[in-house]
Write an enzyme that holds these catalytic residues in place. Structure first.
Site, PDB file in Angstrom:
ATOM      1  N   LYS A 175      57.028   2.066  52.822  1.00  0.00           N
ATOM      2  CA  LYS A 175      57.332   0.850  53.586  1.00  0.00           C
ATOM      3  C   LYS A 175      56.377  -0.278  53.204  1.00  0.00           C
ATOM      4  O   LYS A 175      55.165  -0.073  53.147  1.00  0.00           O
ATOM      5  CB  LYS A 175      57.210   1.139  55.084  1.00  0.00           C
ATOM      6  CG  LYS A 175      58.225   2.163  55.557  1.00  0.00           C
ATOM      7  CD  LYS A 175      58.016   2.520  57.006  1.00  0.00           C
ATOM      8  CE  LYS A 175      56.734   3.273  57.223  1.00  0.00           C
ATOM      9  NZ  LYS A 175      56.606   3.824  58.592  1.00  0.00           N
ATOM     10  N   THR A 206      55.749  -6.654  66.749  1.00  0.00           N
ATOM     11  CA  THR A 206      56.296  -5.623  65.864  1.00  0.00           C
ATOM     12  C   THR A 206      55.730  -4.239  66.179  1.00  0.00           C
ATOM     13  O   THR A 206      55.781  -3.345  65.344  1.00  0.00           O
ATOM     14  CB  THR A 206      55.990  -5.958  64.390  1.00  0.00           C
ATOM     15  OG1 THR A 206      54.577  -6.179  64.281  1.00  0.00           O
ATOM     16  CG2 THR A 206      56.750  -7.162  63.917  1.00  0.00           C
ATOM     17  N   GLY A 208      55.582  -0.641  67.042  1.00  0.00           N
ATOM     18  CA  GLY A 208      56.599   0.420  67.021  1.00  0.00           C
ATOM     19  C   GLY A 208      57.622   0.302  65.900  1.00  0.00           C
ATOM     20  O   GLY A 208      58.604   1.043  65.881  1.00  0.00           O
ATOM     21  N   THR A 209      57.391  -0.595  64.964  1.00  0.00           N
ATOM     22  CA  THR A 209      58.362  -0.787  63.872  1.00  0.00           C
ATOM     23  C   THR A 209      58.587   0.490  63.066  1.00  0.00           C
ATOM     24  O   THR A 209      59.723   0.823  62.718  1.00  0.00           O
ATOM     25  CB  THR A 209      57.864  -1.885  62.896  1.00  0.00           C
ATOM     26  OG1 THR A 209      57.383  -2.957  63.660  1.00  0.00           O
ATOM     27  CG2 THR A 209      58.955  -2.363  61.992  1.00  0.00           C
ATOM     28  N   GLY A 210      57.487   1.214  62.770  1.00  0.00           N
ATOM     29  CA  GLY A 210      57.601   2.432  61.953  1.00  0.00           C
ATOM     30  C   GLY A 210      58.411   3.507  62.666  1.00  0.00           C
ATOM     31  O   GLY A 210      59.268   4.165  62.063  1.00  0.00           O
ATOM     32  N   CYS A 211      58.136   3.665  63.967  1.00  0.00           N
ATOM     33  CA  CYS A 211      58.884   4.658  64.768  1.00  0.00           C
ATOM     34  C   CYS A 211      60.360   4.283  64.766  1.00  0.00           C
ATOM     35  O   CYS A 211      61.242   5.138  64.610  1.00  0.00           O
ATOM     36  CB  CYS A 211      58.407   4.655  66.217  1.00  0.00           C
ATOM     37  SG  CYS A 211      56.648   4.906  66.414  1.00  0.00           S
TER      38      CYS A 211
HETATM   39  O1  PXL Z   1      53.657   3.455  65.696  1.00  0.00           O
HETATM   40  C1  PXL Z   1      52.919   4.601  65.720  1.00  0.00           C
HETATM   41  C2  PXL Z   1      52.959   5.289  67.039  1.00  0.00           C
HETATM   42  C3  PXL Z   1      53.576   6.508  67.149  1.00  0.00           C
HETATM   43  N1  PXL Z   1      53.644   7.199  68.303  1.00  0.00           N
HETATM   44  C4  PXL Z   1      53.083   6.713  69.423  1.00  0.00           C
HETATM   45  C5  PXL Z   1      52.460   5.484  69.391  1.00  0.00           C
HETATM   46  C6  PXL Z   1      52.376   4.749  68.176  1.00  0.00           C
HETATM   47  C7  PXL Z   1      51.733   3.465  68.113  1.00  0.00           C
HETATM   48  O2  PXL Z   1      51.200   2.944  69.037  1.00  0.00           O
HETATM   49  O3  PXL Z   1      51.955   5.006  70.497  1.00  0.00           O
HETATM   50  C8  PXL Z   1      53.171   7.495  70.678  1.00  0.00           C
END
Ligand code: PXL
Length: 269
Positions: A175, A206, A208-211
């Site tokens: 990414k 942004t 949480g974008t990766g999740c």
């Molecule tokens: O974005 C990574 C991530 C994954 N999982 C949890 C998170 C975060 C970022 O804050 O809180 C539970």
């Protein structure tokens, strides 16, 4: 009508923008029935992480068994995994059930800088979890950690994607969101490389974008898309969610996971 199903194995984010909450919102918005196995509970908001409570590995396993012996998921997304034992048990259970379409977002730290994985966890990921993946989705800093090398040029990214993919026998999406300039992502499918161009947007919300991207890919794989099509459609969803400019008036906030539903006028009024 056949319903497609997806499972997220990840941590809870009390602020609702990342982790389990982002994944379930994303699955709903992209037309699949979402289920969850919670690995850890975080106390956090848009400004930072105040605490992490790990779920015991044996109970993570129990949740996986409960899901797989009932509603078999068409795809699985894995996010935050906090111990080597947890990684081992997740890998063992997913192999046992012949889980399909496993997408791993190797979450090593929150965007606010809190570490989520130490060296021992990393070793367990590499040894146990990556081999069960169809796709892993590292950002550039995560690729550098996995390769123990610097990534500077587009050519470096291509080499990184292919090297990691060949090492673990899976597809790899590097990414580009953490680089400077554009937000181009690069996919190694196991056979070839494909670039997915993206424009960087002026939006600091942004979190949480990766999740969100990895669970959107899992959603499209669950619906039967090819890897390339799943990545393309997931990227379009994330770009739309960032572009919808949700601003909750807090710190580094989340994107608007529900923008598609609202645009269709399905609810909220
Ligand atoms: O974005 C990574 C991530 C994954 N999982 C949890 C998170 C975060 C970022 O804050 O809180 C539970």
């Amino acid at each position: 009508m056949k319903r497609h199903t997806a499972l997220t194995i990840a941590g809870s984010d009390s602020s609702g923008g990342a982790g389990i909450q982002a994944d379930l919102k994303t699955m709903l918005a992209n037309g699949v029935y979402g289920m969850s196995v919670i690995t850890a509970v975080t106390a956090q908001n848009t400004r930072g992480v105040a605490g992490i409570l790990e779920v015991p590995a044996a109970f993570v396993e129990k949740q996986i068994d409960a899901v797989f012996t009932d509603i078999f998921p068409d795809a699985v997304k894995i996010g935050m995994v906090t111990s080597a034992e947890m990684a081992e048990r997740i890998a063992e259970r997913l192999s046992f059930y012949h889980a399909k379409n496993v997408v791993i977002d190797p979450v090593m730290a929150s965007s606010s800088g809190t570490d989520f994985a130490n060296q021992e966890v990393l070793r367990a990921w590499r040894k146990e979890l990556f081999p069960v993946a169809a796709l892993i989705t590292p950002n550039i800093p995560e690729c550098e950690i996995l390769l123990e090398d610097k990534i500077e040029t587009p050519k470096d990214r291509e080499q990184a994607a292919e090297t990691i993919g060949r090492q673990y026998g899976c597809a790899v999406l590097v990414k580009g969101g953490h680089g400077t300039g554009g937000a181009d992502d690069l996919l190694w499918t196991g056979e070839k490389l494909a670039w997915f161009p993206g424009k960087r947007m002026e939006n600091s919300n942004t979190h949480g974008t990766g999740c969100t991207l990895s669970s959107a890919i899992a959603s499209f794989l669950a619906r039967g898309c090819s890897m390339e099509e799943a990545v393309e459609r997931a990227k379009a969803y994330v770009s739309g969610a960032i572009g919808a400019m949700l601003d909750l008036g807090a710190g580094r906030g989340p994107m608007d996971h529900g923008y598609l539903i609202r645009e269709e006028g399905v609810c909220y009024e």
